[in-house]
Scaffold this active site. Structure first.
Site, PDB file in Angstrom:
ATOM      1  N   ARG A   1     -11.811  17.242   1.734  1.00  0.00           N
ATOM      2  CA  ARG A   1     -10.947  16.581   0.748  1.00  0.00           C
ATOM      3  C   ARG A   1     -10.740  17.532  -0.419  1.00  0.00           C
ATOM      4  O   ARG A   1     -11.707  18.122  -0.933  1.00  0.00           O
ATOM      5  CB  ARG A   1     -11.596  15.278   0.262  1.00  0.00           C
ATOM      6  CG  ARG A   1     -10.683  14.419  -0.581  1.00  0.00           C
ATOM      7  CD  ARG A   1      -9.604  13.749   0.224  1.00  0.00           C
ATOM      8  NE  ARG A   1     -10.106  12.670   1.063  1.00  0.00           N
ATOM      9  CZ  ARG A   1      -9.398  12.102   2.034  1.00  0.00           C
ATOM     10  NH1 ARG A   1      -8.154  12.513   2.282  1.00  0.00           N
ATOM     11  NH2 ARG A   1      -9.911  11.124   2.761  1.00  0.00           N
TER      12      ARG A   1
ATOM     13  N   GLY B   1       0.821  -1.214   0.000  1.00  0.00           N
ATOM     14  CA  GLY B   1       0.000   0.000   0.000  1.00  0.00           C
ATOM     15  C   GLY B   1       0.852   1.259   0.000  1.00  0.00           C
ATOM     16  O   GLY B   1       2.079   1.208   0.151  1.00  0.00           O
TER      17      GLY B   1
ATOM     18  N   HIS C   1      -1.334  17.202   3.515  1.00  0.00           N
ATOM     19  CA  HIS C   1      -2.523  17.800   4.114  1.00  0.00           C
ATOM     20  C   HIS C   1      -2.173  19.210   4.597  1.00  0.00           C
ATOM     21  O   HIS C   1      -1.086  19.452   5.134  1.00  0.00           O
ATOM     22  CB  HIS C   1      -2.995  16.988   5.324  1.00  0.00           C
ATOM     23  CG  HIS C   1      -3.587  15.658   4.983  1.00  0.00           C
ATOM     24  ND1 HIS C   1      -3.854  15.244   3.697  1.00  0.00           N
ATOM     25  CD2 HIS C   1      -3.977  14.633   5.811  1.00  0.00           C
ATOM     26  CE1 HIS C   1      -4.383  14.026   3.731  1.00  0.00           C
ATOM     27  NE2 HIS C   1      -4.461  13.636   4.990  1.00  0.00           N
TER      28      HIS C   1
ATOM     29  N   LYS D   1     -12.222  12.183  15.145  1.00  0.00           N
ATOM     30  CA  LYS D   1     -10.880  11.653  15.441  1.00  0.00           C
ATOM     31  C   LYS D   1      -9.946  12.775  15.869  1.00  0.00           C
ATOM     32  O   LYS D   1      -9.190  12.645  16.836  1.00  0.00           O
ATOM     33  CB  LYS D   1     -10.292  10.965  14.203  1.00  0.00           C
ATOM     34  CG  LYS D   1     -10.893   9.631  13.844  1.00  0.00           C
ATOM     35  CD  LYS D   1     -10.293   9.157  12.514  1.00  0.00           C
ATOM     36  CE  LYS D   1     -11.037   7.952  11.963  1.00  0.00           C
ATOM     37  NZ  LYS D   1     -10.551   7.596  10.593  1.00  0.00           N
TER      38      LYS D   1
ATOM     39  N   ARG E   1      -3.597 -12.040  -1.881  1.00  0.00           N
ATOM     40  CA  ARG E   1      -3.762 -11.476  -3.223  1.00  0.00           C
ATOM     41  C   ARG E   1      -2.464 -10.834  -3.723  1.00  0.00           C
ATOM     42  O   ARG E   1      -2.178 -10.833  -4.911  1.00  0.00           O
ATOM     43  CB  ARG E   1      -4.894 -10.440  -3.190  1.00  0.00           C
ATOM     44  CG  ARG E   1      -5.322  -9.896  -4.538  1.00  0.00           C
ATOM     45  CD  ARG E   1      -6.459  -8.895  -4.406  1.00  0.00           C
ATOM     46  NE  ARG E   1      -6.062  -7.676  -3.713  1.00  0.00           N
ATOM     47  CZ  ARG E   1      -6.477  -7.324  -2.501  1.00  0.00           C
ATOM     48  NH1 ARG E   1      -7.306  -8.091  -1.828  1.00  0.00           N
ATOM     49  NH2 ARG E   1      -6.064  -6.193  -1.955  1.00  0.00           N
TER      50      ARG E   1
ATOM     51  N   ARG F   1      -6.452   3.360  18.670  1.00  0.00           N
ATOM     52  CA  ARG F   1      -6.127   4.717  19.136  1.00  0.00           C
ATOM     53  C   ARG F   1      -6.862   5.116  20.409  1.00  0.00           C
ATOM     54  O   ARG F   1      -6.371   5.912  21.199  1.00  0.00           O
ATOM     55  CB  ARG F   1      -6.454   5.742  18.041  1.00  0.00           C
ATOM     56  CG  ARG F   1      -5.542   5.668  16.839  1.00  0.00           C
ATOM     57  CD  ARG F   1      -6.003   6.622  15.756  1.00  0.00           C
ATOM     58  NE  ARG F   1      -5.261   6.415  14.515  1.00  0.00           N
ATOM     59  CZ  ARG F   1      -5.690   6.781  13.327  1.00  0.00           C
ATOM     60  NH1 ARG F   1      -6.874   7.388  13.211  1.00  0.00           N
ATOM     61  NH2 ARG F   1      -4.971   6.561  12.259  1.00  0.00           N
TER      62      ARG F   1
ATOM     63  N   SER G   1      -4.406  11.247  -1.281  1.00  0.00           N
ATOM     64  CA  SER G   1      -3.618  10.086  -0.842  1.00  0.00           C
ATOM     65  C   SER G   1      -4.050   9.607   0.531  1.00  0.00           C
ATOM     66  O   SER G   1      -3.786   8.461   0.907  1.00  0.00           O
ATOM     67  CB  SER G   1      -2.123  10.411  -0.843  1.00  0.00           C
ATOM     68  OG  SER G   1      -1.847  11.541  -0.033  1.00  0.00           O
ATOM     69  N   GLY G   2      -4.747  10.478   1.278  1.00  0.00           N
ATOM     70  CA  GLY G   2      -5.310  10.052   2.553  1.00  0.00           C
ATOM     71  C   GLY G   2      -6.376   8.982   2.385  1.00  0.00           C
ATOM     72  O   GLY G   2      -6.715   8.274   3.332  1.00  0.00           O
TER      73      GLY G   2
ATOM     74  N   CYS H   1      -3.667  11.093  10.356  1.00  0.00           N
ATOM     75  CA  CYS H   1      -2.687  11.937   9.668  1.00  0.00           C
ATOM     76  C   CYS H   1      -2.903  13.420   9.945  1.00  0.00           C
ATOM     77  O   CYS H   1      -1.946  14.171  10.150  1.00  0.00           O
ATOM     78  CB  CYS H   1      -2.709  11.653   8.171  1.00  0.00           C
ATOM     79  SG  CYS H   1      -4.360  11.551   7.474  1.00  0.00           S
TER      80      CYS H   1
END
Length: 343
Positions: free
Chosen positions: A234, A12, A241, A213, A39, A99, A159-160, A129
């Site tokens: 976004r 990833g 970010h 969060k 996979r 978390r 990309s987040g 992030c």
């Protein structure tokens, strides 16, 4: 003697970044193993100048692993992190699975590295992030003037949302330039040349999970007394970010004082010239380790208030880099010894 490191989710975006940063920072590893799902078994990933073939997570023996960097999503982490920790490896997890567990430290090393001593389950959590870069910026200011309240609006890159998010922005942009229909798959609305004020799921109070969060994690990492409200958006940016941050303090602090404090604080680069281009943008922060602070100014509408602009590479400080800094902090504090060495 070095450590044996396993990277779960190695194919990833964040997993690949973890491998890259381990090599860049010359982490003391004798062996690095890339793990992924069935996979992806046999896929090749880079580790410095080496190429690693991925092995499958569900058949791997962790008994001689010292550190497991976990970046395979919350469900995988819930199932596997306790199993891996039970075999004696320290798990540093990038998902949200652990978390909010009182027995799992949530750590940003520049802010609360001392929390590593409270590890009880063999698991350490990486924050969201957008939280990671924010608390790096807030910590030195909180130490100086005590934060009462934070209002933050985020501008979060695609990309987040993983490789699928990046692919969607790329695909939609090309479609618009070639006058083709735009397909929406990963995001609920078009992301190319657009903004989406919605990240993660909606909650009953109208906030999204991403916003929640940030509130909860800032309290756990920095100070439970801090009040924080967030709006997470976004934006059509591939990496990094950005955040517009407004802070209200209990005690007086000027913009000049804040600038000096931040300049001398770990993990921070201040770029703050009051002229065109005298600030950092997400494009410039991509691939960099620092949390960048610009546009520091006093908020004239409230007593003891400051506003600033905060930018960081979300794949690095927001994820992979922070995880490796946690591992480095444990080694430097003598909290982790290689199993081979112990034997």
């Amino acid at each position: 003697m070095g450590f044996k490191i396993a990277v779960v989710g190695a194919t990833g975006n964040v997993g690949r970044e973890m491998l890259s940063i381990l090599a860049e920072r010359a982490f003391p590893a004798d062996e690095v193993v890339a793990l992924a799902s069935r996979r992806s078994q046999g896929s090749e990933v880079s580790y410095g100048d080496k190429t690693l073939k991925t092995k499958t997570l569900d058949t791997y023996d962790f008994s001689d692993v010292d550190i497991c960097l976990m970046s395979a999503g919350g469900e995988v982490s819930k199932e596997w992190s306790p199993k891996i920790a039970a075999q004696g490896a320290v798990v540093i997890d990038n998902s949200s699975a652990w978390r909010y567990d009182a027995d799992v430290p949530l750590v940003v090393p520049e802010v609360n590295a001392e929390a590593l001593r409270d590890m009880k389950k063999g698991i350490i959590a990486n924050p969201n992030c957008s939280t990671a870069q924010l608390v790096v910026a807030l910590k030195p200011l909180h130490d100086r003037a005590t934060i009462k309240r934070v209002v933050v609006a985020t501008y979060q890159s695609v990309s987040g949302a993983g490789k699928d998010g990046m692919d969607e922005l790329d695909r939609q942009t090309k479609a618009l330039y070639s006058l083709q229909d735009v397909q929406e798959k990963k995001f609920p609305k078009r992301i190319a040349f657009n903004l989406i004020p919605h990240i993660d799921t909606f909650m009953e109070d109208g906030y999204t999970k991403e916003e929640w969060k940030m509130m909860v994690e800032t309290k756990k990492i920095l100070d439970p007394k801090i009040k924080l409200t967030a709006t997470c958006v976004r934006v059509p940016v591939f990496i990094s970010h950005s955040e517009a941050v407004n802070v209200e303090f209990e005690n007086p602090i000027t913009a000049d004082e804040a600038r000096d404090i931040l300049r001398s604080s770990p993990g921070i680069m201040v770029v703050d010239k009051r002229e065109p281009g005298g600030y950092i943008t997400p494009h410039e922060a991509a691939g960099e380790d620092a949390t960048y602070i610009s546009r520091i100014r006093e908020d004239i509408t409230v007593e003891n208030g400051l506003s600033f602009w905060c930018v960081s590479d979300n794949l690095r400080k927001g994820a992979a880099l922070n995880a490796i800094q946690i591992a480095e902090s444990m080694v430097n504090r003598g909290l982790l010894k290689a199993k081979k060495q112990a034997a």
